[in-house]
Design a protein around this motif. Structure first.
Motif, PDB file in Angstrom:
ATOM      1  N   SER A  63       1.074  -0.977  -0.117  1.00 56.16           N
ATOM      2  CA  SER A  63       0.024  -0.110  -0.328  1.00 56.16           C
ATOM      3  C   SER A  63       0.825   1.074  -0.366  1.00 56.16           C
ATOM      4  O   SER A  63       0.356   2.044  -0.759  1.00 56.16           O
ATOM      5  N   ALA A  64       1.966   1.136   0.572  1.00 48.77           N
ATOM      6  CA  ALA A  64       3.150   2.076   0.335  1.00 48.77           C
ATOM      7  C   ALA A  64       4.307   1.860   0.875  1.00 48.77           C
ATOM      8  O   ALA A  64       4.485   0.547   1.134  1.00 48.77           O
ATOM      9  N   GLY A  65       5.609   2.589   0.351  1.00 46.57           N
ATOM     10  CA  GLY A  65       7.067   1.909   0.595  1.00 46.57           C
ATOM     11  C   GLY A  65       7.576   2.050  -0.543  1.00 46.57           C
ATOM     12  O   GLY A  65       7.222   1.626  -1.889  1.00 46.57           O
ATOM     13  N   ASP A  66       8.379   1.358  -0.760  1.00 50.46           N
ATOM     14  CA  ASP A  66       9.316   1.242  -2.081  1.00 50.46           C
ATOM     15  C   ASP A  66      10.141  -0.162  -1.718  1.00 50.46           C
ATOM     16  O   ASP A  66      10.527  -0.220  -0.838  1.00 50.46           O
ATOM     17  N   PHE A  67      10.430  -1.070  -2.973  1.00 55.88           N
ATOM     18  CA  PHE A  67      10.908  -2.208  -3.492  1.00 55.88           C
ATOM     19  C   PHE A  67      11.633  -2.293  -3.988  1.00 55.88           C
ATOM     20  O   PHE A  67      11.344  -1.831  -5.757  1.00 55.88           O
ATOM     21  N   GLN A  68      12.840  -2.634  -4.654  1.00 55.68           N
ATOM     22  CA  GLN A  68      13.811  -2.948  -5.383  1.00 55.68           C
ATOM     23  C   GLN A  68      14.587  -3.842  -5.350  1.00 55.68           C
ATOM     24  O   GLN A  68      15.009  -4.339  -4.710  1.00 55.68           O
ATOM     25  N   LEU A  69      14.961  -4.413  -6.595  1.00 52.03           N
ATOM     26  CA  LEU A  69      15.733  -6.043  -6.030  1.00 52.03           C
ATOM     27  C   LEU A  69      16.282  -6.059  -7.721  1.00 52.03           C
ATOM     28  O   LEU A  69      16.375  -5.731  -8.662  1.00 52.03           O
ATOM     29  N   SER A  70      18.023  -5.736  -7.930  1.00 46.41           N
ATOM     30  CA  SER A  70      18.278  -6.036  -8.164  1.00 46.41           C
ATOM     31  C   SER A  70      18.203  -4.558  -9.706  1.00 46.41           C
ATOM     32  O   SER A  70      18.569  -5.041 -10.689  1.00 46.41           O
ATOM     33  N   GLY A  71      18.128  -3.713  -8.878  1.00 49.06           N
ATOM     34  CA  GLY A  71      17.986  -2.784  -9.564  1.00 49.06           C
ATOM     35  C   GLY A  71      17.409  -2.351 -10.111  1.00 49.06           C
ATOM     36  O   GLY A  71      16.596  -1.231 -11.357  1.00 49.06           O
ATOM     37  N   ARG A  72      15.709  -3.082 -10.145  1.00 50.43           N
ATOM     38  CA  ARG A  72      14.627  -2.862 -10.848  1.00 50.43           C
ATOM     39  C   ARG A  72      13.238  -2.192  -9.524  1.00 50.43           C
ATOM     40  O   ARG A  72      13.880  -3.083  -8.526  1.00 50.43           O
ATOM     41  N   SER A  73      12.262  -1.474 -10.098  1.00 48.48           N
ATOM     42  CA  SER A  73      11.146  -1.521  -9.344  1.00 48.48           C
ATOM     43  C   SER A  73      10.244  -3.101  -9.727  1.00 48.48           C
ATOM     44  O   SER A  73       9.365  -1.654 -10.870  1.00 48.48           O
ATOM     45  N   PRO A  74      10.346  -4.064  -9.259  1.00 49.05           N
ATOM     46  CA  PRO A  74       9.242  -4.296 -10.369  1.00 49.05           C
ATOM     47  C   PRO A  74       7.853  -4.309 -10.241  1.00 49.05           C
ATOM     48  O   PRO A  74       7.409  -4.425 -10.627  1.00 49.05           O
ATOM     49  N   PHE A  75       7.189  -3.227  -8.727  1.00 47.39           N
ATOM     50  CA  PHE A  75       5.861  -3.058  -8.677  1.00 47.39           C
ATOM     51  C   PHE A  75       5.229  -1.394  -9.510  1.00 47.39           C
ATOM     52  O   PHE A  75       4.401  -1.881 -10.436  1.00 47.39           O
ATOM     53  N   GLN A  76       6.530  -1.192 -10.137  1.00 51.18           N
ATOM     54  CA  GLN A  76       6.493  -0.132 -12.211  1.00 51.18           C
ATOM     55  C   GLN A  76       6.244  -1.238 -12.892  1.00 51.18           C
ATOM     56  O   GLN A  76       6.675  -0.566 -14.290  1.00 51.18           O
ATOM     57  N   LEU A  77       6.487  -2.160 -13.236  1.00 50.88           N
ATOM     58  CA  LEU A  77       6.469  -2.780 -14.372  1.00 50.88           C
ATOM     59  C   LEU A  77       5.215  -3.467 -14.891  1.00 50.88           C
ATOM     60  O   LEU A  77       4.158  -3.944 -13.510  1.00 50.88           O
TER      61      LEU A  77
END
Length: 227
Positions: A63-77
């Motif tokens: 619902s909030a916050g930021d997550f990145q894995l291997s230099g990508r922001s998957p929830f923006q895909l």
């Protein structure tokens, strides 16, 4: 500027709408891990551990916050891009293994390749090598019902590692096993995680497993703190 860690979660929160307003499951979950590191997430039942694991596995949106894995922001895909990203970068191990009963052990381990359409000869070879590594070389063509609980979990570990994921997520991986079998699974899981230089995050009630992990976090009242 320092490079971003391989896994970086900042102030993740998760709420669900209910009749009375909102139900808050996560308030503030932050952690950063590099390849080769392991972490246990512990806490009372209902504290949101599995919800956090679902977010880190990109199965559920925060619902909030930021997550990145291997230099990508998957929830923006986009949805197809996210599915492809998850299949390539994240491996899952569940308490109940979730093997397909109608498929052989080898077919179950190859299941992640269905995201790409089909498994090629190199994929079959790697699956066979993994099954040999986890001690199931003689069980390739058995069905899950013909395996012991420990053998099923070994097959699940091989399946999770097939695509050499960046992130390996385990939800109570020893919860249904006796102590001796659980210890063997813990040893195997940590050995393979180190061999593949993956990040391992395990949600667990097992203090034995938590003590073997490199880092320990406690999730309580929706907040994740180092423990």
């Amino acid at each position: 500027m320092a490079p971003m860690p391989t896994l970086h979660a900042a102030s993740l929160a998760k709420t669900y709408p209910v009749a009375e307003g909102e139900l808050t499951i996560l308030r503030d979950a932050s952690l950063s891990l590099e390849r080769g590191e392991s972490a246990a997430i512990v806490g009372p039942s209902g504290s949101g551990k599995s919800t956090l694991l679902s977010i880190l596995g990109t199965l559920e949106f925060p619902s909030a916050g930021d997550f990145q894995l291997s230099g990508r922001s998957p929830f923006q895909l986009s949805e197809p891009e996210l599915a492809a990203f998850r299949s390539r970068h994240i491996g899952f191990i569940f308490q109940d293994h979730h093997l397909l009963p109608q498929c052989s052990v080898l077919e179950n381990v190859l299941a992640p390749m269905l995201a790409d359409g089909a498994a090629g000869p190199a994929d079959v070879t790697r699956a066979e090598q993994l099954l040999q590594r986890v001690g199931l070389a003689q069980r390739l063509h058995h069905r899950p019902a013909q395996l012991s609980g420990g053998e099923r979990q070994r097959a699940a570990i091989a399946r999770a590692l097939l695509r050499q994921p960046t992130l390996l997520l385990a939800d109570e991986p020893t919860g249904n096993l006796d102590r001796t079998t659980a210890e063997a699974i813990i040893n195997l899981l940590l050995e393979l995680q180190q061999e593949q230089n993956a990040i391992l995050i395990a949600v667990t009630h097992s203090e034995t497993l938590a003590a073997r992990m490199g880092r320990r976090f406690i999730l309580d009242d929706g907040c994740l703190v180092a423990g």
